[in-house]
Design a protein around this motif. Structure first.
Motif, mmCIF file in Angstrom:
data_model
loop_
_atom_site.group_PDB
_atom_site.id
_atom_site.type_symbol
_atom_site.label_atom_id
_atom_site.label_comp_id
_atom_site.label_asym_id
_atom_site.label_seq_id
_atom_site.Cartn_x
_atom_site.Cartn_y
_atom_site.Cartn_z
ATOM 1 N N LYS A 1 15.725 -23.370 6.788
ATOM 2 C CA LYS A 1 15.705 -23.311 8.250
ATOM 3 C C LYS A 1 15.188 -21.939 8.661
ATOM 4 N N VAL A 2 14.832 -21.808 9.944
ATOM 5 C CA VAL A 2 14.402 -20.521 10.485
ATOM 6 C C VAL A 2 15.563 -19.939 11.283
ATOM 7 N N ASN A 3 15.971 -18.709 10.954
ATOM 8 C CA ASN A 3 17.117 -18.106 11.638
ATOM 9 C C ASN A 3 16.699 -17.473 12.958
ATOM 10 N N GLU A 4 17.664 -16.835 13.636
ATOM 11 C CA GLU A 4 17.399 -16.265 14.959
ATOM 12 C C GLU A 4 16.379 -15.131 14.912
ATOM 13 N N ALA A 5 16.259 -14.490 13.775
ATOM 14 C CA ALA A 5 15.297 -13.393 13.625
ATOM 15 C C ALA A 5 13.900 -13.906 13.299
ATOM 16 N N GLY A 6 13.752 -15.239 13.182
ATOM 17 C CA GLY A 6 12.453 -15.825 12.875
ATOM 18 C C GLY A 6 12.119 -15.836 11.399
ATOM 19 N N ILE B 1 12.785 -17.193 7.378
ATOM 20 C CA ILE B 1 13.175 -18.421 6.678
ATOM 21 C C ILE B 1 14.419 -18.172 5.853
ATOM 22 N N GLU B 2 15.372 -19.110 5.923
ATOM 23 C CA GLU B 2 16.551 -19.066 5.063
ATOM 24 C C GLU B 2 16.569 -20.319 4.198
ATOM 25 N N VAL B 3 16.776 -20.117 2.904
ATOM 26 C CA VAL B 3 16.769 -21.210 1.939
ATOM 27 C C VAL B 3 18.134 -21.297 1.282
ATOM 28 N N CYS B 4 18.640 -22.520 1.142
ATOM 29 C CA CYS B 4 19.911 -22.740 0.456
ATOM 30 C C CYS B 4 19.617 -23.098 -1.001
ATOM 31 N N LEU B 5 20.096 -22.258 -1.914
ATOM 32 C CA LEU B 5 19.859 -22.459 -3.345
ATOM 33 C C LEU B 5 21.161 -22.834 -4.037
ATOM 34 N N LYS B 6 21.080 -23.777 -4.961
ATOM 35 C CA LYS B 6 22.251 -24.172 -5.738
ATOM 36 C C LYS B 6 21.934 -24.015 -7.212
ATOM 37 N N ASN B 7 22.541 -22.977 -7.838
ATOM 38 C CA ASN B 7 22.299 -22.669 -9.239
ATOM 39 C C ASN B 7 23.611 -22.608 -10.007
ATOM 40 N N ASN B 8 23.725 -23.440 -11.029
ATOM 41 C CA ASN B 8 24.912 -23.432 -11.894
ATOM 42 C C ASN B 8 26.213 -23.539 -11.097
ATOM 43 N N GLY B 9 26.218 -24.418 -10.104
ATOM 44 C CA GLY B 9 27.418 -24.633 -9.309
ATOM 45 C C GLY B 9 27.641 -23.595 -8.226
ATOM 46 N N VAL B 10 26.757 -22.617 -8.115
ATOM 47 C CA VAL B 10 26.886 -21.558 -7.106
ATOM 48 C C VAL B 10 25.882 -21.818 -5.983
ATOM 49 N N THR B 11 26.384 -21.872 -4.739
ATOM 50 C CA THR B 11 25.510 -22.058 -3.586
ATOM 51 C C THR B 11 25.209 -20.693 -2.978
ATOM 52 N N ILE C 1 22.742 -18.617 0.005
ATOM 53 C CA ILE C 1 21.808 -18.654 1.135
ATOM 54 C C ILE C 1 20.954 -17.395 1.068
ATOM 55 N N VAL C 2 19.637 -17.585 1.007
ATOM 56 C CA VAL C 2 18.704 -16.469 0.818
ATOM 57 C C VAL C 2 17.760 -16.375 2.011
ATOM 58 N N GLU C 3 17.674 -15.183 2.584
ATOM 59 C CA GLU C 3 16.736 -14.923 3.685
ATOM 60 C C GLU C 3 15.445 -14.333 3.110
ATOM 61 N N ILE C 4 14.309 -14.930 3.489
ATOM 62 C CA ILE C 4 13.013 -14.523 2.942
ATOM 63 C C ILE C 4 12.189 -13.792 4.003
ATOM 64 N N SER C 5 11.718 -12.605 3.641
ATOM 65 C CA SER C 5 10.826 -11.863 4.533
ATOM 66 C C SER C 5 9.653 -11.323 3.718
ATOM 67 N N GLU C 6 8.552 -11.067 4.397
ATOM 68 C CA GLU C 6 7.340 -10.582 3.724
ATOM 69 C C GLU C 6 6.865 -9.286 4.370
ATOM 70 N N GLU C 7 6.511 -8.320 3.535
ATOM 71 C CA GLU C 7 6.026 -7.029 4.007
ATOM 72 C C GLU C 7 4.686 -6.710 3.336
ATOM 73 N N ILE D 1 10.550 -10.387 -0.038
ATOM 74 C CA ILE D 1 11.904 -9.905 -0.285
ATOM 75 C C ILE D 1 12.895 -11.013 0.053
ATOM 76 N N CYS D 2 13.722 -11.368 -0.925
ATOM 77 C CA CYS D 2 14.694 -12.448 -0.761
ATOM 78 C C CYS D 2 16.103 -11.849 -0.801
ATOM 79 N N ARG D 3 16.776 -11.843 0.340
ATOM 80 C CA ARG D 3 18.081 -11.187 0.456
ATOM 81 C C ARG D 3 19.194 -12.218 0.526
ATOM 82 N N ASP D 4 20.231 -12.022 -0.276
ATOM 83 C CA ASP D 4 21.375 -12.929 -0.298
ATOM 84 C C ASP D 4 22.228 -12.675 0.941
#
Length: 253
Positions: free
Chosen positions: A122-127, A129-139, A141-147, A162-165
């Protein structure tokens, strides 16, 4: 000043401008140059030699090594791609978040990879992208930005992804919203949320069922407030069970 006969020969044989990485011995040791060479013609169109411009990129090469060290130690997942959109590097956090290895990512088209992970995003309020990742039973949420990345000549050479948890932040925000919009005792939505929903409701028709508990005060007086609270909780559970797709609110209390 220096002359590299090997690259001069290549340019003269091909008759077009070429770019070379050249190493030259100097008083300061070996220096690395990014050299742009073009064929040189006289007035009659005869090839008479070459002309070139060289940029000393020795320090830039050292910066690349330093950047590699920094990427490895960053607390964020980072991907680097060049001006052609091809992935050139990822750090350990990126490997962990997206369960990939450098051998599977280096050279991959960034836009194609990005599209492949947007199925649960989804796209957050800051514009961003946030992606929900599920790895080894751990969920996660990662925010993606580009510089953008520019070199020492201020030329665009790629971007940092840059992908920030932000899992903890989003969980905290959800808890705050839940606390502000729900009744603490029953877990039903509260009066504030009810009026907000009604105000922004644009449906052509709405059905409203208002339920009151007869003689509820008598339950509190005879059996105590603990029994009264349990009664409210039970009624809330019954309403949720009977109307699972509806908006159920506790107006009083």
């Amino acid at each position: 000043e220096y002359v590299c006969l090997e690259t001069d020969t290549v340019v003269m044989e091909e008759g077009k401008t070429r770019v070379f990485d050249e190493f030259v011995k100097s008083k300061q040791g070996m220096r690395q140059f990014k050299t742009y060479k073009s064929p040189l013609f006289d007035e009659d169109g005869e090839l008479m030699g070459t002309v070139g411009v060289a940029h000393d990129v020795t320090d830039l090469g050292n910066m690349t090594v330093e950047l590699e060290i920094i990427l490895r130690s960053m607390p964020f997942a980072i991907l680097v791609y060049d001006d052609k959109g091809r992935v050139t590097d990822i750090n350990r956090k990126f490997e962990e978040y997206f369960e990939v290895k450098p051998v599977n990512m280096i050279g991959v088209d960034f836009d194609s990879w990005k599209k492949s992970i947007l199925t649960n995003s989804k796209v957050n309020e800051a514009g961003k992208i946030e992606v929900c990742l599920k790895n080894n039973g751990v969920t996660r949420i990662v925010e993606i930005s580009e510089e953008p990345i520019v070199d020492v000549f201020d030329s665009f050479i790629g971007k940092l992804c840059i992908c920030r948890d932000v899992t903890t932040e989003r969980t905290f925000e959800e808890r705050l919203m839940l606390s502000a919009n729900t009744d603490v005792l029953t877990g039903l939505y509260n009066r504030r949320y009810f009026y907000e929903k009604i105000e922004h409701c644009h449906a052509p028709q709405v059905s409203l069922l208002y339920v009151d508990l007869d003689n509820f005060k008598l339950i509190n007086d005879l059996h105590g407030h603990q029994v009264g609270d349990n009664t409210l909780i039970t009624v809330g559970e019954i309403l949720r069970s009977c109307c699972p797709g509806d908006l159920i609110c506790r107006i009083g209390g």
